[in-house]
Scaffold this motif. Sequence first.
Motif, mmCIF file in Angstrom:
data_model
loop_
_atom_site.group_PDB
_atom_site.id
_atom_site.type_symbol
_atom_site.label_atom_id
_atom_site.label_comp_id
_atom_site.label_asym_id
_atom_site.label_seq_id
_atom_site.Cartn_x
_atom_site.Cartn_y
_atom_site.Cartn_z
ATOM 1 N N GLN A 1 0.838 -1.185 0.000
ATOM 2 C CA GLN A 1 0.000 0.000 0.000
ATOM 3 C C GLN A 1 0.882 1.247 0.000
ATOM 4 O O GLN A 1 2.082 1.185 0.289
ATOM 5 C CB GLN A 1 -0.911 0.017 1.230
ATOM 6 C CG GLN A 1 -1.934 -1.118 1.249
ATOM 7 C CD GLN A 1 -3.052 -0.919 0.239
ATOM 8 O OE1 GLN A 1 -3.960 -0.127 0.438
ATOM 9 N NE2 GLN A 1 -2.987 -1.646 -0.876
ATOM 10 N N ARG B 1 -0.664 6.106 6.236
ATOM 11 C CA ARG B 1 -1.194 5.297 5.141
ATOM 12 C C ARG B 1 -2.123 6.135 4.264
ATOM 13 O O ARG B 1 -2.982 6.869 4.752
ATOM 14 C CB ARG B 1 -1.941 4.085 5.699
ATOM 15 C CG ARG B 1 -2.392 3.106 4.634
ATOM 16 C CD ARG B 1 -2.822 1.789 5.258
ATOM 17 N NE ARG B 1 -3.381 0.879 4.258
ATOM 18 C CZ ARG B 1 -3.717 -0.379 4.524
ATOM 19 N NH1 ARG B 1 -3.543 -0.885 5.750
ATOM 20 N NH2 ARG B 1 -4.221 -1.152 3.574
ATOM 21 N N GLN C 1 -6.203 2.313 1.051
ATOM 22 C CA GLN C 1 -6.831 1.325 1.935
ATOM 23 C C GLN C 1 -7.478 0.223 1.095
ATOM 24 O O GLN C 1 -8.607 -0.172 1.339
ATOM 25 C CB GLN C 1 -7.919 2.002 2.800
ATOM 26 C CG GLN C 1 -7.440 3.176 3.615
ATOM 27 C CD GLN C 1 -6.649 2.768 4.838
ATOM 28 O OE1 GLN C 1 -6.742 1.623 5.299
ATOM 29 N NE2 GLN C 1 -5.855 3.688 5.367
#
Length: 433
Positions: free
Chosen positions: A271, A284, A287
């Motif tokens: 990711q 992050r 997702q």
Amino acid sequence: MKTDQTVFSPSSLGRRSFVAAALATPSLSALAQFRVEVSGVGLTQLPIAIAPFRGEDQSPQKIAAIIQADLERSGQFRAVSAAGQSLDEGSRPDLSVWRQRSADSLVAGSVTRLADGRFDVRFRLWDVVRGQDLGGQSYAVPQIDLRLAAHRIADYIYEKLTGEKGVFSTRIAYVTKVGQRFNLWVADADGENAQSALSSPEPIISPAWSPTGGQLAYVSFESRKPVVYVHEVATGRRRLLANFRGSNSAPAWSPDGRNLAVTLSRDGGSQLYLMDAGGGEPRRLTQSSSIDTEPVFSPDGRSLYFVSDRGGAPQIYRMPASGGNAERVTFSGSYNISPAISPDGRWLAYVSRVGGAYRLHVMELASGNVSAVTDTTADESPSFAPNGRLLVYATQQQGREALMTSTLDGKIKARLAGQGGDLREPAWGPFQK
């Protein structure tokens, strides 16, 4: 679940973040002199004559030849023979002679060794058609900077005659494998004058320049897994940026140099994450349950382009740089990877699989129009020149890996190749600040 190193590894070439087993190739000597082979003919090329510089027979570098190679490689110029002419920057040339030779411009200069061992390089540029003196410059440089002086002269000529900045004095980074050692090199834009930034017994991939050109981020496998480092070009110092559980790969600098986007598998699948350039805890950005990798920022820093197989096969997507919904960008072809965005944000370069061949393509983002730049079969790692007029990429020619430059329309290509080796993973650096 397979990692991005295996799913997206489309050939035996090392891709930006799709490597691992893909890096075993024949050895080479990266220090061998490069040769520039220009192929193709552009629609409009400016005919220019570059007379041999007075005194360059005693110079370690042939200044006129370096300038000519730079200008020809740009695709904007066509060399006119200056054989039999003796000129320097102080000469008042008979421009009618050069009109008869169909030259629009003329360059003349000299190289003189100074008492302190440096070299005095001087030149003057003439507009043959208008009969105008377009100025010149002089450089007093040590021997090691003679090539740089020639590149700066080419930059001056390019800007005077096209109105755009030249890129000949910028730098590229690339990776080689010699025996069982990998090397990361920083070189002139023509591939010459390579200086080793890192030597390792394990693979090195994905070099990425900081916006000022002072640092290189890259991925090293010296820990037997992909880890991201940042290297200071001037000092040779380096620091660890990302060494989280799993894979750390595909670094990309934000335009302001404050952050890097990276691909991490710390939480499972690959990711995208955003990291402070000084390190710390990543945030992050994606997702998805798919593989998201190969991020690259838009020039305004507002968007991230990246590769994802969320639609079933690798395609290029775009999303806000802070994260959020992603929209698909590439629809032509079933397999598209390795995005690069031109400095003006107008063009997207990428590699597309066409009938089993991996070819460099360019898309005009506003219209979505796509054109193939190459007809080769194993292209990888495209990177734009900082003026957006050229691309450097790696490919295979006659069974060897080589670096090529190409105009965006594919009409003018130049090979940058060592005498006996292979080169890969090119990244074109920015204009020097």
